[in-house]
Design an enzyme around this catalytic site. Structure first.
Site: not given
Lengths: 246, 575
Positions: B121, B234, B236, B250, B253, B284, B349, B384
């Site tokens: 990730f 954030q 996304h 969404l 990821e 991100r 997000h 994050r």
């Protein structure tokens, strides 16, 4: 811009009626978008449950043109738009208001299901092929459309004797968990009323997660119960208790 | 005042997502009487939408992984603004929390040797995300739900808390209404744990559900707690852009984690320009800005996004590892992601900012008020990392449950008082929209707020825009003070929105004020007029929002100082 006619049920436990609204059609629009348009532009107090708007939470179940579906997943262009689209609350559970029903019974019976019980000295090793059966059932988003469409609950209202398909896949998941030690067969046969299910597969048809409820959960559970309680060989050797998990 | 029902508990948990459930389970295990209150039905919380995985240094796939590397990655991902102690506890305790889920019945994907599978990730050095295909959040919520209903707590579903009540400085209760009847309810309690999630509904394009209205942030602020890092929202990088009805939805990821490629309309893998080392697996904040710039500069896709392509991994693999994405695109956009690319664009997000808490106990600056999960601030700093939210919920949900139970236990006799005047005020405020003969439709004001936040406090910010935004928010506050609704109190979403708007306006102002104050770019906060880091000044402080005589005060406070051995981990090589 094209316009869709929506006929939405408005009412509560004292009764109600359809109300018709006109909603402008946008590309890719789903029924829940139309409901939101009605809320913002006509009736702010139109009651509907929804959360994720992505078919992942199972909150927005309703009966669209008579079919139990998720409103967030039902595209308007998948419906015949030459006549009004009807949206009704699910029939099997008591209405609270408009499209919102009282589904608390599901939570009540779910709590009765004996929970996951691993052995004290479990080594936590599981292989992909062993978890896959359970993983299919764990895709369930608890939209209760299967409960809504099941005629044992819908037409015969056997809520005191029959837990319904959602609860059977819950129990199948636990029974097929490679590291669970409980035996729920007696519970399934007795309290949960598995015998009432006569495999019409309505539940499988409406499942938005495409879980093979009947073939992969209910029939195997029925077979296990039958093997234990109705198989003369099993009975002869008295293996009804503590039989190893398959 | 009209009749209302009363319930009494040691601990009230507000919110039943991952953090709330984990907190309630822990507080129950400690012997506290727990009431879990949630706006929706149980098991519908937005945690179900989390897809990619839960980050924990289990080292099942990459043996080199350990908590130190996870800590290092988290601090760098947060651009060193994280509360170091939270990041440390999180990295150390996440593996145990994930294993615990398995002991409670979760079925994670497996490695060949029968351990929990982990995937790559963005921003994580090693393969670290324990997952179940791309529906990890659902697995988590179901596991916690199953555990929770057998833990002896009382669950109050479809119940909204509108006000926290205090006896002097201490929390003494929570007031709210039942969605079904609209009747009021009072919870007398020694401790309240906020686990209300984020603020996404303040923005037009968001991956968040209707519940994400910043209730917990607003309740804490009104109760006198401090909010930190509120400028860090954030976006996304990959939300759906087409069709309009799913804009913002969404796209996990995990698509990039499994090898997805980002290209612009000219077929260029543009991440080479922005982060050649990590490419699509950059953090991100970087990926979101990169896509935004590509589109701004005219290299966007037909629907104004970037292409994200996973088809090269083969149909079988994609359907196995990303089944939800496959269905999501098939059903909503009629696109087969095993054959053609997706179109994606940033979507609001996650909220890094939140209630300032003590890392070990999750206690806020108000005695008896705790916060965990997205509503708490500090853990993630300026940005994050994907996968760190699910582990955050577990680690700090548990710690909040412990902290609140211990606090309630120390209070022993509950002699805390509820002031009738406070109740009367709360009830009057709630009923006002029914009594206004004139007034605006809450849906109209909500749309205007979303427009304002998206235009003035979006991905790229400037001083002028933020000042315009703050002015606009004042106008919206006036408009929101005069709302009018039709119908009865029974399950009336228009009425519910009136209160949610109040929360959203508080968090929106906090975001805009904090963004205006921080004159640098860091993590998710990008100032066009201050494009660089300012480590000397802004790299050493958190923004702090608090209530001062009814108005919102903005200030700063110095970052907590990291011990030397942790500094070495952060600054050292980590492979």
């Amino acid at each position: 811009m094209a316009v869709v006619k929506m006929r939405v049920y408005r009412g509560d436990s004292n009764g109600g009626k359809e109300r018709e609204y006109e909603v402008p059609l946008e590309e890719g629009m789903v029924v829940l978008d139309a409901i939101h348009f009605i809320q913002a532009n006509y009736d702010g107090d139109l009651a509907v449950r929804w959360n994720c708007k992505a078919a992942k939470c199972g909150s927005c179940s309703a009966e669209i043109n008579g079919m139990p579906k998720l409103t967030c997943k039902t595209r308007l262009d998948s419906l015949p738009l030459d006549k009004p689209v009807t949206v009704y609350p699910v029939k099997t559970f008591p209405i609270i208001k408009d499209l919102v029903t009282d589904v608390s019974w599901n939570y009540k019976v779910r709590k009765m299901i004996p929970p996951f019980t691993p052995a004290k000295d479990t080594k936590w090793v599981m292989y992909q092929e062993d978890v896959e059966r359970g993983q299919e059932f764990r895709k369930c988003i608890e939209c209760f459309l299967c409960q809504d469409v099941c005629h044992i609950l819908r037409n015969h209202d056997k809520k005191n004797e029959f837990f319904g398909p959602r609860m059977f896949i819950k129990m199948a998941e636990l029974e097929m968990h490679p590291l669970d030690t409980l035996d729920r067969k007696e519970f399934l046969r007795g309290q949960a009323g598995l015998g009432y299910c006569n495999i019409t597969k309505c539940c499988t048809e409406v499942c938005p997660e495409h879980i093979h409820i009947t073939d992969n959960a209910i029939i195997p559970l029925k077979e296990r119960v039958a093997d234990t309680y109705f198989d003369p060989l099993q009975w002869l050797f008295g293996r009804s208790k503590g039989s190893p998990k398959q | 005042m009209e009749k209302y029902e009363t319930h009494t508990h040691d601990v009230i948990v507000i919110g039943a997502g991952g953090a709330g459930l984990r907190a309630a389970i822990e507080a129950s295990a400690q012997g506290a009487s727990v009431g879990l209150v949630c706006k929706s039905l149980l098991g519908k919380a937005h945690t179900v939408m989390a897809e990619g995985g839960v980050a924990a240094a289990l080292a099942n796939v990459d043996a080199q992984d350990d908590w130190k590397v996870h800590f290092h990655d988290t601090m760098h991902g947060g651009k060193m603004l994280n509360n170091w102690r939270m990041a440390q506890l999180h990295a150390q305790e996440a593996p145990e929390r994930v294993r615990e889920l398995e002991h409670w019945g979760a079925l994670f994907d497996r490695t060949k040797d029968g351990k929990i599978m982990q995937r790559a990730f963005g921003g994580h050095t090693w393969k670290r995300l324990a997952h179940v295909g791309d529906r990890t959040g659902l697995e988590m919520i179901r596991t916690l739900q199953d555990r929770g209903i057998h833990s002896g707590m009382d669950v109050y579903m479809e119940c909204t808390i509108t006000h926290l009540l205090k006896d002097g400085e201490r929390i003494s209760g929570a007031f709210g209404y039942w969605r079904e009847s609209g009747r009021f309810v009072l919870f007398k309690t020694k401790a309240v744990i906020l686990a209300t999630g984020g603020i996404g509904k303040s923005y037009k394009v968001t991956s968040n559900s209707w519940e994400y209205t910043g209730d917990g942030h607003a309740l804490a602020y009104d109760a006198g707690a401090e909010l930190i890092d509120m400028e860090f929202v954030q976006f996304h990088p990959t939300g759906m852009v087409w069709p309009p009805s799913v804009k913002g939805l969404l796209v996990t990821e995990a698509v990039r984690g499994e090898g997805g490629l980002l290209t612009n309309r000219n077929g260029e893998r543009f991440m080479e320009k922005y982060d050649p080392q990590r490419m699509e697996l950059s953090t991100r904040d970087v990926v979101a800005r990169s896509i935004y710039i590509e589109v701004q500069e005219g290299r966007g896709t037909p629907h104004g996004g970037a292409y994200l392509d996973i088809s090269h991994r083969g149909a079988e693999y994609v359907k196995k590892k990303l089944p939800s994405m496959y269905h999501q695109f098939m059903e909503f956009a009629e696109i087969d992601i095993t054959k053609e690319p997706m179109e994606v664009f940033p979507t609001t997000h996650y909220m890094m900012g939140g209630v300032r808490v003590d890392a070990d106990t999750a206690g806020s600056t108000v005695p008896g008020l705790f916060a965990a999960g997205e509503v708490a601030g500090g853990m993630h700093g300026a940005n994050r990392l994907g996968g760190n939210s699910l582990s955050d919920l577990l680690v700090f949900g548990r710690r909040a449950g412990l902290g609140a139970a211990q606090y309630a236990n120390e209070l022993r006799d509950n002699t805390l008082k509820i002031d009738d005047v406070d109740l009367e005020k709360a009830s009057q405020e709630m009923l006002k929209p029914f009594e206004n003969a004139e007034g605006e439709n809450p849906y109209t004001v909500h749309q205007a707020l979303q427009e304002a936040m998206s235009s003035y406090v979006g991905v790229f910010r400037t001083k002028e825009k933020l000042e315009d935004g703050l002015e606009e928010l004042q106008v919206l506050k006036d408009r929101a003070s005069q709302l009018r609704i039709e119908g009865s109190r029974m399950y009336n979403p228009g009425w519910h929105l009136c209160k949610d708007l109040k929360s959203m306006l508080i968090v929106s102002e906090a975001i805009a004020k904090s963004a205006h104050q921080r004159e640098e770019s860091r993590g998710a906060h990008s100032r066009v007029d201050f494009p660089n880091y300012d480590n000397e000044k802004w790299g050493t402080v958190n923004s702090v929002i608090s209530k001062d005589n009814g108005t919102m005060k903005i200030g700063t406070s110095p970052l907590p100082q990291m011990p030397e051995e942790l500094r070495k981990i952060v600054e050292g090589g980590h492979k």
